[in-house]
Design a protein around this motif. Structure first.
Motif, PDB file in Angstrom:
ATOM      1  N   CYS A  94       0.760  -1.056  -0.124  1.00  0.00           N
ATOM      2  CA  CYS A  94       0.086   0.069  -0.125  1.00  0.00           C
ATOM      3  C   CYS A  94       0.769   1.180   0.049  1.00  0.00           C
ATOM      4  O   CYS A  94       0.594   2.071  -0.624  1.00  0.00           O
ATOM      5  N   ILE A  95       1.937   1.017   0.822  1.00  0.00           N
ATOM      6  CA  ILE A  95       2.582   2.484   1.001  1.00  0.00           C
ATOM      7  C   ILE A  95       3.541   2.556  -0.519  1.00  0.00           C
ATOM      8  O   ILE A  95       3.739   3.943  -0.861  1.00  0.00           O
ATOM      9  N   ASN A  96       4.011   1.685  -0.921  1.00  0.00           N
ATOM     10  CA  ASN A  96       4.619   1.724  -2.186  1.00  0.00           C
ATOM     11  C   ASN A  96       3.939   2.390  -3.360  1.00  0.00           C
ATOM     12  O   ASN A  96       4.410   2.950  -4.199  1.00  0.00           O
ATOM     13  N   ASN A  97       2.660   1.974  -3.268  1.00  0.00           N
ATOM     14  CA  ASN A  97       1.547   2.623  -4.312  1.00  0.00           C
ATOM     15  C   ASN A  97       1.686   4.001  -4.177  1.00  0.00           C
ATOM     16  O   ASN A  97       1.058   4.553  -5.114  1.00  0.00           O
ATOM     17  N   HIS A  98       2.204   4.694  -3.229  1.00  0.00           N
ATOM     18  CA  HIS A  98       2.201   6.046  -3.173  1.00  0.00           C
ATOM     19  C   HIS A  98       3.482   6.704  -3.426  1.00  0.00           C
ATOM     20  O   HIS A  98       3.552   8.110  -3.377  1.00  0.00           O
ATOM     21  N   CYS A  99       4.368   6.125  -4.098  1.00  0.00           N
ATOM     22  CA  CYS A  99       5.680   6.566  -4.660  1.00  0.00           C
ATOM     23  C   CYS A  99       5.298   7.554  -5.476  1.00  0.00           C
ATOM     24  O   CYS A  99       6.030   8.750  -5.657  1.00  0.00           O
ATOM     25  N   LYS A 100       4.417   7.631  -6.653  1.00  0.00           N
ATOM     26  CA  LYS A 100       4.381   8.414  -7.473  1.00  0.00           C
ATOM     27  C   LYS A 100       3.600   9.654  -6.990  1.00  0.00           C
ATOM     28  O   LYS A 100       4.088  10.769  -7.649  1.00  0.00           O
ATOM     29  N   TYR A 101       3.154   9.581  -5.930  1.00  0.00           N
ATOM     30  CA  TYR A 101       2.461  10.993  -5.424  1.00  0.00           C
ATOM     31  C   TYR A 101       3.590  11.622  -4.683  1.00  0.00           C
ATOM     32  O   TYR A 101       3.977  12.888  -4.787  1.00  0.00           O
ATOM     33  N   ARG A 103       7.005  11.532  -5.448  1.00  0.00           N
ATOM     34  CA  ARG A 103       7.946  11.740  -6.488  1.00  0.00           C
ATOM     35  C   ARG A 103       7.353  13.162  -7.085  1.00  0.00           C
ATOM     36  O   ARG A 103       8.382  14.189  -7.249  1.00  0.00           O
ATOM     37  N   LYS A 104       5.948  13.315  -7.272  1.00  0.00           N
ATOM     38  CA  LYS A 104       5.581  14.794  -7.754  1.00  0.00           C
ATOM     39  C   LYS A 104       5.899  15.676  -6.905  1.00  0.00           C
ATOM     40  O   LYS A 104       6.284  16.891  -7.248  1.00  0.00           O
ATOM     41  N   ILE A 105       5.272  15.469  -5.577  1.00  0.00           N
ATOM     42  CA  ILE A 105       5.541  16.614  -4.657  1.00  0.00           C
ATOM     43  C   ILE A 105       6.866  17.046  -4.471  1.00  0.00           C
ATOM     44  O   ILE A 105       7.312  18.341  -4.314  1.00  0.00           O
ATOM     45  N   VAL A 106       7.964  16.061  -4.376  1.00  0.00           N
ATOM     46  CA  VAL A 106       9.214  16.513  -4.266  1.00  0.00           C
ATOM     47  C   VAL A 106      10.025  17.162  -5.410  1.00  0.00           C
ATOM     48  O   VAL A 106      10.587  18.447  -5.279  1.00  0.00           O
ATOM     49  N   ALA A 107       9.321  16.733  -6.503  1.00  0.00           N
ATOM     50  CA  ALA A 107       9.952  17.269  -7.623  1.00  0.00           C
ATOM     51  C   ALA A 107       9.443  18.821  -7.758  1.00  0.00           C
ATOM     52  O   ALA A 107       9.871  19.678  -8.197  1.00  0.00           O
ATOM     53  N   ASN A 108       8.275  19.212  -7.446  1.00  0.00           N
ATOM     54  CA  ASN A 108       7.567  20.456  -7.391  1.00  0.00           C
ATOM     55  C   ASN A 108       8.566  21.364  -6.218  1.00  0.00           C
ATOM     56  O   ASN A 108       8.533  22.493  -6.561  1.00  0.00           O
ATOM     57  N   LYS A 109       8.600  20.524  -5.381  1.00  0.00           N
ATOM     58  CA  LYS A 109       9.192  21.388  -4.009  1.00  0.00           C
ATOM     59  C   LYS A 109      10.625  21.978  -4.444  1.00  0.00           C
ATOM     60  O   LYS A 109      11.005  23.107  -4.153  1.00  0.00           O
ATOM     61  N   MET A 110      11.538  20.941  -5.254  1.00  0.00           N
ATOM     62  CA  MET A 110      12.804  21.372  -5.800  1.00  0.00           C
ATOM     63  C   MET A 110      12.832  22.356  -6.844  1.00  0.00           C
ATOM     64  O   MET A 110      13.746  23.148  -7.076  1.00  0.00           O
ATOM     65  N   SER A 111      11.726  22.315  -7.562  1.00  0.00           N
ATOM     66  CA  SER A 111      11.822  23.335  -8.807  1.00  0.00           C
ATOM     67  C   SER A 111      11.333  24.530  -8.332  1.00  0.00           C
ATOM     68  O   SER A 111      11.374  25.471  -9.248  1.00  0.00           O
ATOM     69  N   GLN A 112      10.705  24.986  -7.159  1.00  0.00           N
ATOM     70  CA  GLN A 112      10.316  26.139  -6.825  1.00  0.00           C
ATOM     71  C   GLN A 112      11.460  27.154  -6.500  1.00  0.00           C
ATOM     72  O   GLN A 112      12.409  26.831  -5.941  1.00  0.00           O
ATOM     73  N   PRO A 113      11.713  28.325  -7.151  1.00  0.00           N
ATOM     74  CA  PRO A 113      12.615  29.184  -6.955  1.00  0.00           C
ATOM     75  C   PRO A 113      12.828  29.752  -5.618  1.00  0.00           C
ATOM     76  O   PRO A 113      11.871  29.998  -4.851  1.00  0.00           O
ATOM     77  N   GLY A 114      14.244  29.438  -4.996  1.00  0.00           N
ATOM     78  CA  GLY A 114      14.251  30.095  -3.632  1.00  0.00           C
ATOM     79  C   GLY A 114      13.623  29.042  -2.597  1.00  0.00           C
ATOM     80  O   GLY A 114      13.921  29.447  -1.325  1.00  0.00           O
ATOM     81  N   SER A 115      13.528  27.898  -3.159  1.00  0.00           N
ATOM     82  CA  SER A 115      13.046  26.925  -1.997  1.00  0.00           C
ATOM     83  C   SER A 115      14.250  26.172  -1.265  1.00  0.00           C
ATOM     84  O   SER A 115      15.412  26.313  -1.907  1.00  0.00           O
ATOM     85  N   ALA A 116      14.046  25.918  -0.045  1.00  0.00           N
ATOM     86  CA  ALA A 116      15.177  25.328   0.687  1.00  0.00           C
ATOM     87  C   ALA A 116      15.526  23.795  -0.012  1.00  0.00           C
ATOM     88  O   ALA A 116      14.720  23.129  -0.680  1.00  0.00           O
ATOM     89  N   ARG A 117      16.857  23.501  -0.139  1.00  0.00           N
ATOM     90  CA  ARG A 117      17.260  22.045  -0.629  1.00  0.00           C
ATOM     91  C   ARG A 117      16.843  21.197   0.397  1.00  0.00           C
ATOM     92  O   ARG A 117      16.797  21.118   1.817  1.00  0.00           O
TER      93      ARG A 117
END
Length: 483
Positions: A94-101, A103-117
């Motif tokens: 069940c947990i592994n089925n959430h990897c796609k979500y 992945r998307k959240i972390v990608a969005n977080k890292m793409s935001q200008p000025g966001s913390a690493r």
């Protein structure tokens, strides 16, 4: 490095106990270092897990909660039904089925200008599938192991026996023998192996989990050096094991006050009892017994003559769920006349806030399922335990506390758990319960040892203590990832 904001992504397993522990360590970290920021990704259990409404409601409430430098994101509920006859494997799927979500959240977080690493993922012991997601972003992963160091080393050692020494673990687990395990001084009886080790499907899950643990950068363990000295030292014998940080005890001591939860009568009753006179029986969030066993417990308590507070839960009617409920009428399951005969010395109730009860001065003994959080809580409040493990790794926990460390007494150490569907149902007799309760309330040696360990547990997390120092090293480890 000191002025950089260090962002961490926490992923707890979808269980109230696991989420609470994760929040407690997150609070500890941001309190210790004001340059830490944490995002907690919350996984909802699927509908096929049965009545997980309590977990879902709790998760939804957290998603609306605001904490200083801790934020919560409620992940979409995945509709894919987890398939496995092993309950913990189904949870992991069940947990592994959430990897796609994630992945998307972390990608969005890292793409935001000025966001913390993002300096690291901190994932629950059942969420190690997320290591692959972290690796995609070149982010180190830390596993938060909510059980103890003894069981962690045991699990990794079993994997070594299977992978490198060709040991047949299923045969070993079903034998009546003992083996030497690096995390324990005394030989470990195979009868206390978790039942999940006794089937090929269960073993496959355990081995896969152990192999993934070795892929983490480090493992954070909810324990402290003074409690598990030998087990913690044993990690240095295997260079393939990641760095281990003992940071405990991590406890939710805020609890849920008895009065706030509508249990005024419990605190009032405890207030009327003599100091250290009450035996408290509680078997965790999923602990329940059938009517035959309930009657044996009742008869054993009555024959012991000791005062008692018993949290008695009704087994789930739906086989898809492990969540018990409260009885509408306790008299339907207890022996006839039991409540009337024990009215002056005992109280039987449904769910109770365990922390608040253990903290009460009237409680002098704790009959426990040996969940690791429960054992840490009992030590924190200096209440000696009597071990009655009923599932998962609780039999190993009980062995460690009773045999290895001498910090608990035994009711029953080899109770077969829910993972083994073929296990013969064990009924613990009234005589065993009576004798166990009497030993628990009269054994001054164990009581003294527990009181001493209480002081050590408090000292471990205080400034200058072993766990305090370990947390400091962990924070430094996080920050070095940004260099």
């Amino acid at each position: 490095m000191e002025n950089l904001i260090t962002e961490l992504v926490f992923i707890p397993a979808p269980g109230v106990g696991h989420i609470m522990s994760t929040i407690q360590i997150a609070k500890l970290l941001v309190t210790r270092d004001h340059h830490l920021s944490i995002t907690v990704l919350l996984i909802n259990p699927p509908p096929t897990f049965g009545s997980c409404s309590a977990v879902t409601t709790y998760i939804q409430s957290l998603a609306k909660t605001k904490m200083d430098r801790i934020s919560f994101i409620d992940l979409p509920q995945d509709k894919t039904p987890p398939v496995s006859n092993v309950p913990m494997a189904a949870l992991t799927n069940c947990i592994n089925n959430h990897c796609k979500y994630v992945r998307k959240i972390v990608a969005n977080k890292m793409s935001q200008p000025g966001s913390a690493r993002v300096a690291g993922f901190v994932v629950d012991m059942f969420c190690t599938g997320m290591i692959d997601v972290a690796n995609e972003f070149n982010i180190p992963t830390y596993v938060f192991f909510t059980s103890n160091a003894g069981f962690l080393r045991f699990k990794l050692y079993i994997q070594t026996l299977y992978d490198y020494e060709n040991q047949d673990i299923v045969v070993l687990s079903n034998s009546d023998s003992t083996i030497h395990v690096p995390s324990f001084v005394k030989p470990v009886p195979t009868k206390v192996f978790p039942s999940v080790f006794q089937t090929l499907e269960g073993l496959d899950f355990v081995l896969g989990s152990a192999r993934r643990l070795r892929k983490a950068k480090a493992i954070i363990v909810n324990t402290f050096f003074e409690l598990e000295t030998h087990a913690i030292k044993s990690f240095s014998e295997d260079f393939t094991i990641p760095m281990v940080y003992p940071v405990g005890p991590i406890l939710n001591l805020e609890g849920c006050s008895l009065k706030a939860s509508g249990n005024d009568e419990i605190i009032t009753w405890l207030d009327s009892q003599p100091l250290s006179s009450v035996v408290f029986l509680c078997f965790g969030s999923t602990g329940s017994f059938d009517e035959v066993q309930v009657k044996e417990i009742a008869n054993g308590l009555e024959r012991s003559g000791h005062r008692f507070l018993w949290s008695l839960r009704r087994p789930p009617k739906d086989k898809r769920t492990r969540a018990p409920s409260d009885y509408e009428d306790l008299g339907t399951v207890l022996p006839e006349g039991f409540l009337e005969r024990t009215a002056k010395i005992g109280k039987v109730t449904g769910w109770v806030p365990q922390v608040d009860v253990l903290a009460h001065g009237a409680v002098g003994g704790f009959v426990s399922h040996c969940g690791w959080n429960s054992l840490l809580e009992s030590l924190w409040f200096g209440v000696p335990s009597a071990a009655w493990p009923i599932d998962a790794e609780q039999q190993i926990n009980a062995f460690e506390m009773v045999v290895e460390l001498g910090l608990a007494l035994e009711i029953k150490l080899d109770h077969k758990d829910f993972c083994n569907q073929k296990a013969n149902k064990v009924v613990v007799t009234a005589e065993e319960i009576e004798n166990g309760v009497r030993r628990l309330m009269k054994d001054n040696k164990v009581r003294t040892e527990v009181k001493e360990m209480r002081e050590k547990s408090i000292a471990a997390v205080a400034e200058g203590g072993s766990s305090y120092a370990s947390v400091g090293r962990l924070i430094l480890d996080f920050k070095r990832n940004l260099l």
